[in-house]
Design a protein around this motif. Sequence first.
Motif, short mmCIF file in Angstrom:
data_model
loop_
_atom_site.label_atom_id
_atom_site.label_comp_id
_atom_site.label_asym_id
_atom_site.label_seq_id
_atom_site.Cartn_x
_atom_site.Cartn_y
_atom_site.Cartn_z
N GLN A 5 0.84 -1.19 0.00
CA GLN A 5 0.00 0.00 0.00
C GLN A 5 0.88 1.24 0.00
N ALA A 6 0.33 2.33 -0.52
CA ALA A 6 1.05 3.61 -0.51
C ALA A 6 0.04 4.74 -0.56
N ILE A 7 0.43 5.89 -0.03
CA ILE A 7 -0.42 7.07 -0.07
C ILE A 7 0.44 8.28 -0.38
N THR A 8 -0.11 9.19 -1.17
CA THR A 8 0.59 10.43 -1.53
C THR A 8 -0.24 11.60 -1.02
N LEU A 9 0.27 12.31 -0.02
CA LEU A 9 -0.51 13.36 0.64
C LEU A 9 -0.74 14.57 -0.25
N PHE A 10 0.27 14.93 -1.06
CA PHE A 10 0.16 16.14 -1.86
C PHE A 10 -0.25 15.86 -3.30
N GLY A 11 -0.66 14.65 -3.60
CA GLY A 11 -1.02 14.31 -4.96
C GLY A 11 -2.25 15.04 -5.45
N PHE A 12 -3.20 15.35 -4.55
CA PHE A 12 -4.44 16.00 -4.95
C PHE A 12 -4.21 17.42 -5.46
N ILE A 13 -3.06 18.01 -5.14
CA ILE A 13 -2.78 19.37 -5.60
C ILE A 13 -2.66 19.39 -7.12
N GLU A 14 -2.04 18.35 -7.68
CA GLU A 14 -1.87 18.28 -9.13
C GLU A 14 -3.11 17.74 -9.82
#
Length: 283
Positions: free
Chosen positions: A133-142
């Motif tokens: 599993q992985a999560i990207t916290l700032f991905g929603f900005i792009e």
Amino acid sequence: DHPEYNVWDAYEIYQEMMVDTTIPVNTDRVRHSWKGDWNHFNNGATGAVYYTEDAHYVWIPNGTSRLEATFTATEFDSDTGQAGALQLSIDLGEDGSNDAQGAGVRQSDSWYYDLEIDDSAWGKWAEFDISGQAITLFGFIEDIEFFESRVPYTVDVMLTLDLSESVDIQFEQRPDFYTDLNPTTPSEMYDDSMDGMLTFTKPAYDQAGVISLIEPKDSEEDGEDGGLFASIAQLFSDNPITMMFILLLILLAAGGAGYSMRNEKEEILMAVLEDDELEDDAS
């Protein structure tokens, strides 16, 4: 250079160049390594999650006694706020089981696996796959809808073989994956008496035979022209007097036809001039 050769000629030569060659190596270990990207796609609108296919395959030769695998992944990235936890699964013989379950040892950013191999896995493929599993916290900005967790990784697999008997490694590459094995440094158990006990049999280029496979060739048009002129030359050689007489007749006929056409043109021209003079007198 041979401009008369086309792509199909080159492919035929390539096939003839490939011959099975047996190469002895002085080691008891072989290895295969690869790189990849584990990707996790999150569809924010529907909540669906998609993962990339990361399966890779390694051939287990006869005589393999030990498999060592090192899995290294960049699970944390401060620039994107990414965090992940990935693991490597190893399925010996492709029977659907994870033979590496619970066998991994964490070493800094890597997982190390050390498995004993018996003859049930010999002569078969071992499937390596990545899960986690992985999560990207700032991905929603792009991209708030499709933001991606991307985890680069490397896998290094080393096989140790029992050389109490000679071992020859020969197998066909899987068309969907690069799966070659290469010799590497010997293990601590290796000694000089094992030199040449391990061999690789694989297709190789017979570079010495390339020159003999490339020969000048004539095109069909050149062949037809050459055949016509060769036949005429042969006739002159076999019957010189007869051919000279025939050639003379052809020249005389051609000359007579040309002279006749010239006289006919002159007569037509004279007739036209006389008609013009008569018209002038009448006027």
